[in-house]
Motif scaffolding. Sequence first.
Motif, PDB file in Angstrom:
ATOM      1  N   ARG A 207       0.834  -1.204   0.000  1.00 13.62           N
ATOM      2  CA  ARG A 207       0.000   0.000   0.000  1.00 13.62           C
ATOM      3  C   ARG A 207       0.868   1.253   0.000  1.00 13.62           C
ATOM      4  O   ARG A 207       0.545   2.246  -0.673  1.00 13.62           O
ATOM      5  N   LEU A 208       1.948   1.230   0.757  1.00 17.43           N
ATOM      6  CA  LEU A 208       2.865   2.364   0.761  1.00 17.43           C
ATOM      7  C   LEU A 208       3.461   2.570  -0.632  1.00 17.43           C
ATOM      8  O   LEU A 208       3.557   3.707  -1.123  1.00 17.43           O
ATOM      9  N   THR A 209       3.842   1.489  -1.293  1.00 13.29           N
ATOM     10  CA  THR A 209       4.385   1.574  -2.643  1.00 13.29           C
ATOM     11  C   THR A 209       3.354   2.123  -3.618  1.00 13.29           C
ATOM     12  O   THR A 209       3.693   2.894  -4.535  1.00 13.29           O
ATOM     13  N   THR A 210       2.091   1.769  -3.435  1.00 10.43           N
ATOM     14  CA  THR A 210       1.026   2.306  -4.278  1.00 10.43           C
ATOM     15  C   THR A 210       0.909   3.811  -4.126  1.00 10.43           C
ATOM     16  O   THR A 210       0.721   4.538  -5.112  1.00 10.43           O
ATOM     17  N   LEU A 211       1.030   4.309  -2.892  1.00  8.24           N
ATOM     18  CA  LEU A 211       1.011   5.758  -2.663  1.00  8.24           C
ATOM     19  C   LEU A 211       2.167   6.421  -3.414  1.00  8.24           C
ATOM     20  O   LEU A 211       1.987   7.460  -4.069  1.00  8.24           O
ATOM     21  N   ALA A 212       3.353   5.831  -3.290  1.00  5.08           N
ATOM     22  CA  ALA A 212       4.526   6.402  -3.955  1.00  5.08           C
ATOM     23  C   ALA A 212       4.368   6.379  -5.471  1.00  5.08           C
ATOM     24  O   ALA A 212       4.761   7.327  -6.168  1.00  5.08           O
ATOM     25  N   LEU A 213       3.795   5.316  -6.000  1.00  2.59           N
ATOM     26  CA  LEU A 213       3.602   5.208  -7.443  1.00  2.59           C
ATOM     27  C   LEU A 213       2.620   6.256  -7.950  1.00  2.59           C
ATOM     28  O   LEU A 213       2.829   6.871  -9.002  1.00  2.59           O
ATOM     29  N   GLU A 214       1.542   6.479  -7.203  1.00  5.44           N
ATOM     30  CA  GLU A 214       0.562   7.489  -7.602  1.00  5.44           C
ATOM     31  C   GLU A 214       1.213   8.869  -7.640  1.00  5.44           C
ATOM     32  O   GLU A 214       0.993   9.660  -8.574  1.00  5.44           O
ATOM     33  N   ALA A 215       2.045   9.179  -6.630  1.00  4.33           N
ATOM     34  CA  ALA A 215       2.746  10.462  -6.619  1.00  4.33           C
ATOM     35  C   ALA A 215       3.734  10.553  -7.777  1.00  4.33           C
ATOM     36  O   ALA A 215       3.866  11.598  -8.424  1.00  4.33           O
ATOM     37  N   ALA A 216       4.430   9.457  -8.070  1.00  5.24           N
ATOM     38  CA  ALA A 216       5.416   9.449  -9.147  1.00  5.24           C
ATOM     39  C   ALA A 216       4.768   9.728 -10.489  1.00  5.24           C
ATOM     40  O   ALA A 216       5.337  10.438 -11.337  1.00  5.24           O
TER      41      ALA A 216
END
Length: 228
Positions: A207-216
Amino acid sequence: MVRVVVAVAAFVLLAGCTDEPSVEPAPPTPTTPTAPEAIVEFVVLGSGDVPRTTASLIEDGDQVEGQVTLDECGFAFTSEADRVARRQVSIVRRGDSGRYSHEVVVYGSEAEARHALAEWRAAVRDCPADEFIKPDSPGLVPLRTEVLEFHPIESLPIRNNTVVRERVSTKRGRAAYLAAIYQQHGVVLSVSYLATTAEPSTEQVNRLTTLALEAAERMVTLPGGDLA
């Protein structure tokens, strides 16, 4: 990062990397934000941007003066003075006890943003695992930081990135965990945080990686280089 450090401290009381080159930026469009305040608004995550999440601005989350972004192992961050805008939100995911947050910071130049991430990497690399160090954020007790994971994530479109996972503890033996993904592109530094009382589960890390991907995905639409 100040609210994330506070969250980790609350949990505690209750219970070789080098800079990577930025990706080639997409051509600017007429809707691409250029003002620092507009950039942080554009990149920061909002409610519903990731399924089953609600985002809300933390107290003083849109302020630079008097607020801390980089706070690691007692390192003296000169880059804190180079910030020109920031926005940090708390993110709640239904059914997840972890505390998520997203912070977006704009620096005066791309070089300053890259320097900030380089300073943070140096702080993590040199962090003494056997010392209790008081964070810069006010009102917190000294913490010992054990670095468990520290490396880039190849799958992110922002190439200048690093993930860190840490266990922090007090002199009384109370502990908590912090995971964070740092990304820099142009003048922007984005940090996705997760604080937990126990070691993060695979689902929480995903889930944390998903947040980072959305920001990226938002960051790559911004031009590289300095502010216009």
